[in-house]
Design an enzyme around this catalytic site. Structure first.
Site, PDB file in Angstrom:
ATOM      1  N   GLU A 175      87.722  12.110  27.721  1.00  0.00           N
ATOM      2  CA  GLU A 175      87.210  11.933  29.088  1.00  0.00           C
ATOM      3  C   GLU A 175      87.151  13.324  29.684  1.00  0.00           C
ATOM      4  O   GLU A 175      88.180  13.978  29.854  1.00  0.00           O
ATOM      5  CB  GLU A 175      88.144  11.046  29.912  1.00  0.00           C
ATOM      6  CG  GLU A 175      88.472   9.711  29.276  1.00  0.00           C
ATOM      7  CD  GLU A 175      87.297   8.773  29.210  1.00  0.00           C
ATOM      8  OE1 GLU A 175      86.395   8.883  30.048  1.00  0.00           O
ATOM      9  OE2 GLU A 175      87.265   7.928  28.290  1.00  0.00           O
ATOM     10  N   CYS A 214      88.251  15.076  38.449  1.00  0.00           N
ATOM     11  CA  CYS A 214      87.083  14.872  37.602  1.00  0.00           C
ATOM     12  C   CYS A 214      86.026  14.060  38.334  1.00  0.00           C
ATOM     13  O   CYS A 214      84.882  14.012  37.916  1.00  0.00           O
ATOM     14  CB  CYS A 214      87.494  14.184  36.316  1.00  0.00           C
ATOM     15  SG  CYS A 214      88.550  12.780  36.627  1.00  0.00           S
TER      16      CYS A 214
HETATM   17  P1  NAP Z   1      91.833  21.572  29.286  1.00  0.00           P
HETATM   18  O1  NAP Z   1      91.963  23.017  29.543  1.00  0.00           O
HETATM   19  O2  NAP Z   1      90.712  21.117  28.434  1.00  0.00           O
HETATM   20  O3  NAP Z   1      93.230  21.118  28.646  1.00  0.00           O
HETATM   21  C1  NAP Z   1      93.489  19.785  28.180  1.00  0.00           C
HETATM   22  C2  NAP Z   1      94.376  19.838  26.924  1.00  0.00           C
HETATM   23  O4  NAP Z   1      93.577  20.156  25.795  1.00  0.00           O
HETATM   24  C3  NAP Z   1      95.481  20.859  26.946  1.00  0.00           C
HETATM   25  O5  NAP Z   1      96.599  20.316  26.263  1.00  0.00           O
HETATM   26  C4  NAP Z   1      94.915  22.030  26.178  1.00  0.00           C
HETATM   27  O6  NAP Z   1      95.997  22.761  25.642  1.00  0.00           O
HETATM   28  C5  NAP Z   1      94.080  21.310  25.110  1.00  0.00           C
HETATM   29  N1  NAP Z   1      92.906  22.058  24.659  1.00  0.00           N
HETATM   30  C6  NAP Z   1      91.934  22.590  25.445  1.00  0.00           C
HETATM   31  N2  NAP Z   1      90.993  23.186  24.686  1.00  0.00           N
HETATM   32  C7  NAP Z   1      91.361  23.000  23.393  1.00  0.00           C
HETATM   33  C8  NAP Z   1      90.793  23.388  22.135  1.00  0.00           C
HETATM   34  N3  NAP Z   1      89.645  24.064  22.055  1.00  0.00           N
HETATM   35  N4  NAP Z   1      91.445  23.037  21.008  1.00  0.00           N
HETATM   36  C9  NAP Z   1      92.604  22.361  21.070  1.00  0.00           C
HETATM   37  N5  NAP Z   1      93.196  21.972  22.217  1.00  0.00           N
HETATM   38  C10 NAP Z   1      92.593  22.292  23.373  1.00  0.00           C
HETATM   39  O7  NAP Z   1      91.657  20.751  30.638  1.00  0.00           O
HETATM   40  P2  NAP Z   1      92.473  20.899  32.036  1.00  0.00           P
HETATM   41  O8  NAP Z   1      92.390  22.275  32.561  1.00  0.00           O
HETATM   42  O9  NAP Z   1      93.785  20.349  31.846  1.00  0.00           O
HETATM   43  O10 NAP Z   1      91.696  19.924  33.022  1.00  0.00           O
HETATM   44  C11 NAP Z   1      90.608  20.292  33.821  1.00  0.00           C
HETATM   45  C12 NAP Z   1      89.351  19.576  33.371  1.00  0.00           C
HETATM   46  O11 NAP Z   1      89.637  18.212  33.065  1.00  0.00           O
HETATM   47  C13 NAP Z   1      88.243  19.507  34.397  1.00  0.00           C
HETATM   48  O12 NAP Z   1      87.011  19.800  33.794  1.00  0.00           O
HETATM   49  C14 NAP Z   1      88.270  18.075  34.883  1.00  0.00           C
HETATM   50  O13 NAP Z   1      87.054  17.603  35.392  1.00  0.00           O
HETATM   51  C15 NAP Z   1      88.691  17.358  33.646  1.00  0.00           C
HETATM   52  N6  NAP Z   1      89.344  16.081  33.917  1.00  0.00           N
HETATM   53  C16 NAP Z   1      88.748  14.936  33.475  1.00  0.00           C
HETATM   54  C17 NAP Z   1      89.305  13.720  33.746  1.00  0.00           C
HETATM   55  C18 NAP Z   1      88.634  12.460  33.272  1.00  0.00           C
HETATM   56  O14 NAP Z   1      89.227  11.416  33.333  1.00  0.00           O
HETATM   57  N7  NAP Z   1      87.423  12.517  32.794  1.00  0.00           N
HETATM   58  C19 NAP Z   1      90.515  13.636  34.443  1.00  0.00           C
HETATM   59  C20 NAP Z   1      91.117  14.806  34.850  1.00  0.00           C
HETATM   60  C21 NAP Z   1      90.510  16.023  34.565  1.00  0.00           C
HETATM   61  P3  NAP Z   1      95.892  24.282  25.131  1.00  0.00           P
HETATM   62  O15 NAP Z   1      95.243  25.054  26.220  1.00  0.00           O
HETATM   63  O16 NAP Z   1      97.299  24.656  24.854  1.00  0.00           O
HETATM   64  O17 NAP Z   1      95.083  24.227  23.889  1.00  0.00           O
END
Ligand code: NAP
Length: 515
Positions: free
Chosen positions: A251, A288
Site C-alpha cells: 500500500e 497517504c
Molecule cells: P518507506 O521509506 O518506504 O519505509 C517503509 C519500510 O520499507 C521501512 O521499513 C523501510 O526500511 C523499508 N524500505 C523502504 N525502501 C526499501 C527498499 N528499497 N528495500 C527494502 N526495504 C525498504 O516509507 P515511509 O517513509 O515509512 O512512509 C511514507 C510513505 O508511505 C508515503 O509515501 C505515504 O504516502 C506512504 N503511506 C502509505 C500508506 C497506505 O496505506 N497506502 C499508509 C501510510 C503511509 P529501510 O529504510 O530500513 O529499508
C-alpha cells in the site's frame, strides 16, 4: 523473538540521537527467525479460532499495559502529538479486537460445499468442499507515519495473524524504540496464550538490505507493506524475481484527487476552502490519504474559493515532520515545483525556523499546463496541494480519465451536481479504492466495508485492502477438498457445522448442518 541493537533513533524536533541503540539484524539471525516462523506456522495454523482470537485480544491488552511510556517514547521518535498517538493506540487495539471478533465468528473462511451426487448421469459427481487457508510465514513492513496503527501491531500484522499466518515484522528505523516496546507486548501475549515462540518476531535495521533479504527468504510466502512507492515497488520487483514469486501487498502513496463541482462551489466556496485547508495540513500532511491534487472549474466562485484557501493556508503554523529525510524530501519537492513555469504558488503556511518544519503550500495550475506537466500528479509527502483550474466539464472528465490508480477520490457536489457529473463518478470507480462524497479523504475508518487500496501505483495488488476485515483475504488461499473423509475435514467443512458458521451449500447460504 526480538533481535536488537547498533543504530539509534533520532528526535525529529532536534535531529539529535535519542537514548538506546538497536542492532541491524544479521543475515544469519534473520534466517534463524524465519526458520522459527516457518516451523511454528505448522503449530499456529492448527490453533482453534477461539485461541487465535484470544491471542489477538491479549496482544491488545499488553499494548495497553505499556501505558503512557509507549506514547512518550513514540512522541520522542516521531514528534506526533500525544493526543494523536493516544487515538492511534486506540485504533491499533480496536483493530486487534475487530479481527478477534471476526475470527471468532468464523464465516470469513468462505466455506463452500457441493455435496456428492453419486447417481448423477452420465457421471457421478464427487463431494467437493472449499475454504480459505493461511499462506505461511509472512513478512510485514510498517510505515513511519503510523508508528502504531501501521507498524508492529498494525493492520497488516493483525490481519496476517488472524488468517493463521506467522509474522516476521521488519521494524521501521524511524521509531525503533516504539517498535521494541510493542514487540514486547507480543512476547508476553505469546507466553500467556501458549502460542509457539515463532508466531511473531521482529527484526530491526536501518538499511534496505534487511528488508530485501526478508522478502527474498525462500520460506516467506507473502509480504504486507505500507510505505513509499519507491520502497513498495522495489520489494514487489524483488518478490517477483524470486525463484518462487510471492504476492506483495504494498500500500503506497497517492495524491487522492478532489473534484469540486460548480453548483456546490457557488453555494459554499468559503466553507469548502476551510475544510480543504484543514485536510491538507492535518498531521503535517503526512497521510497517504492527503488531498495532494484538486480540480475546480473557473468561475467567480472559484476565485472566491482560491482566496479563502490562500487565507487559511497562510495562517497555518508549520509542524515538525517525521524524520529529517522526510522533511528534506518535502522541502526539495516544493523547491522543484516552484521552479516550474506551469504553476503559481498561491498559498504558503507560516515560516518557521525549527528543525524539519513542514510548511503548507498550495500551487495553482491551469488544466492545460497540468496535462503537460506529469510531475504535478506525483505525491509530495507533506502538507501541499496542486489545485488545477479547468474551463469545461470535458476537461475535468479528461483529467479523471488520465488519472493513475489512487487510494481515494473525493467529489463535492449538490444533488444537481452529482446528477450532472454521473459520468465523472463512473470514471472514478475505475481509478480508486474509495470514493467519498462531500467529505475529505484524510481519516480512514477501520470497519468491515472499508477499502484502503486501489489500482497501481497506489498499491501493487488492486484486489485487496490493507484496512478493515477484508485485509485478512491477502494472507489466505482457497483449498479444495474432494471426497475427503469427514473426520479429516476442517470444522468449517464438516457436515455437522460445529462452529455454526455461514456457508454456501449446494448454491445457497446456510448456517445449518447437512443431513
Ligand atoms: P518507506 O521509506 O518506504 O519505509 C517503509 C519500510 O520499507 C521501512 O521499513 C523501510 O526500511 C523499508 N524500505 C523502504 N525502501 C526499501 C527498499 N528499497 N528495500 C527494502 N526495504 C525498504 O516509507 P515511509 O517513509 O515509512 O512512509 C511514507 C510513505 O508511505 C508515503 O509515501 C505515504 O504516502 C506512504 N503511506 C502509505 C500508506 C497506505 O496505506 N497506502 C499508509 C501510510 C503511509 P529501510 O529504510 O530500513 O529499508
Amino acid at each position: 523473538m526480538i533481535i536488537s541493537t547498533d543504530f539509534q533513533a533520532f528526535n525529529p524536533t532536534t535531529n539529535k540521537p535519542l537514548d538506546g541503540s538497536y542492532q541491524n539484524t544479521t543475515n544469519s539471525q534473520l534466517d534463524a527467525v524465519v526458520q522459527q516462523a516457518t516451523q511454528d506456522f505448522d503449530i499456529y495454523r492448527k490453533k482453534d479460532k477461539s485461541e487465535i482470537a484470544s491471542f489477538l485480544e491479549e496482544v491488545g491488552k499488553e499494548i495497553m499495559n505499556l501505558g503512557d511510556a509507549l506514547l512518550e517514547r513514540c512522541h520522542l521518535e516521531t514528534a506526533l502529538p500525544m493526543a494523536r498517538l493516544q487515538g492511534e493506540r486506540g485504533r491499533t487495539v480496536g483493530q486487534l479486537q475487530m479481527f478477534a471478533n471476526f475470527v471468532r465468528e468464523g464465516s470469513w473462511v468462505e466455506a463452500k460445499i457441493d455435496t456428492a451426487q453419486p447417481d448423477r448421469i452420465p457421471l457421478p459427481k464427487s463431494d467437493i468442499r472449499q475454504m480459505l487457508l493461511p499462506l505461511g510465514p509472512v513478512a510485514v513492513f510498517g510505515a513511519s507515519n503510523f508508528p502504531l496503527a501501521f507498524s508492529v501491531a498494525g493492520g497488516d500484522t493483525a490481519s496476517a495473524l488472524a488468517a493463521g499466518c506467522t509474522v516476521v515484522f521488519k521494524g521501521h528505523p524511524a521509531h525503533p524504540g516504539t517498535s521494541v516496546m510493542v514487540a514486547s507486548a507480543f512476547e508476553k501475549a505469546i507466553a500467556t496464550c501458549g502460542m509457539p515462540a515463532g508466531t511473531f518476531a521482529m527484526v530491526q535495521g536501518n538499511t534496505n538490505e534487511l528488508g530485501a533479504a526478508l522478502v527474498s527468504h525462500p520460506s516467506i510466502k507473502a509480504v504486507g507493506f505500507t510505505g513509499s512507492f519507491a520502497g513498495g515497488k522495489a520489494l514487489f520487483d524483488l518478490a517477483n524475481a524470486r525463484p518462487e514469486p510471492i504476492p506483495v501487498y504494498a500500500e503506497m502513496g497517492s495524491t487522492n484527487p478532489v473534484f469540486i463541482l460548480p453548483e456546490i462551489l457557488q453555494e459554499k466556496a468559503a466553507a469548502l476552502a476551510t475544510g480543504m485547508a484543514n485536510s491538507i495540513a492535518q498531521g503535517v500532511g503526512q497521510f497517504c490519504t492527503n488531498p495532494g491534487l484538486a480540480f475546480i472549474q473557473k468561475s467567480a466562485s472559484s476565485d472566491e474559493f482560491c482566496d479563502h484557501l490562500t487565507q487559511n493556508i497562510n495562517e497555518m503554523p508549520a509542524g515538525t515532520m517525521l524524520t529529517e529525510g522526510i522533511g528534506k524530501a518535502y522541502a526539495k519537492n516544493i523547491e522543484k515545483t516552484l521552479q516550474l513555469k506551469s504553476v503559481t504558488e498561491i498559498a504558503k503556511g507560516k515560516k518557521s525556523e525549527f528543525e524539519n518544519a513542514g510548511v503548507a503550500s498550495v500551487f495553482k495550475s491551469t488544466i492545460l499546463n497540468y496535462f503537460e506537466t506529469p510531475s504535478l500528479s506525483e505525491e509530495n509527502f507533506g502538507p501541499s496541494q496542486v489545485l488545477v483550474e479547468a474551463d469545461t466539464k470535458e476537461e475535468i472528465l479528461k483529467a479523471a480519465r488520465q488519472l493513475e490508480g489512487h487510494l481515494t477520490a473525493t467529489v463535492h457536489g449538490t444533488l444537481n451536481d452529482l446528477e450532472n457529473y454521473k459520468d465523472l463518478l463512473d470514471i472514478l470507480q475505475l481509478k480508486v479504492g474509495r470514493i467519498l462524497i462531500n467529505g475529505y479523504p484524510t481519516g480512514v475508518e477501520v470497519c468491515h466495508a472499508m477499502v484502503h487500496g486501489g489500482p497501481y501505483p497506489a498499491t501493487t495488488a488492486p484486489n485487496s485492502t490493507s484496512v478493515g476485515t477484508q485485509a485478512i483475504k491477502r494472507f489466505v488461499r482457497p483449498v479444495c477438498f474432494q471426497d475427503y473423509p469427514s473426520f479429516l475435514l476442517p470444522n468449517a467443512l464438516k457436515n455437522e457445522n460445529p462452529d455454526a458458521i455461514m456457508r454456501f451449500v449446494d448454491g445457497a447460504f446456510s448456517d445449518q448442518s447437512i443431513n
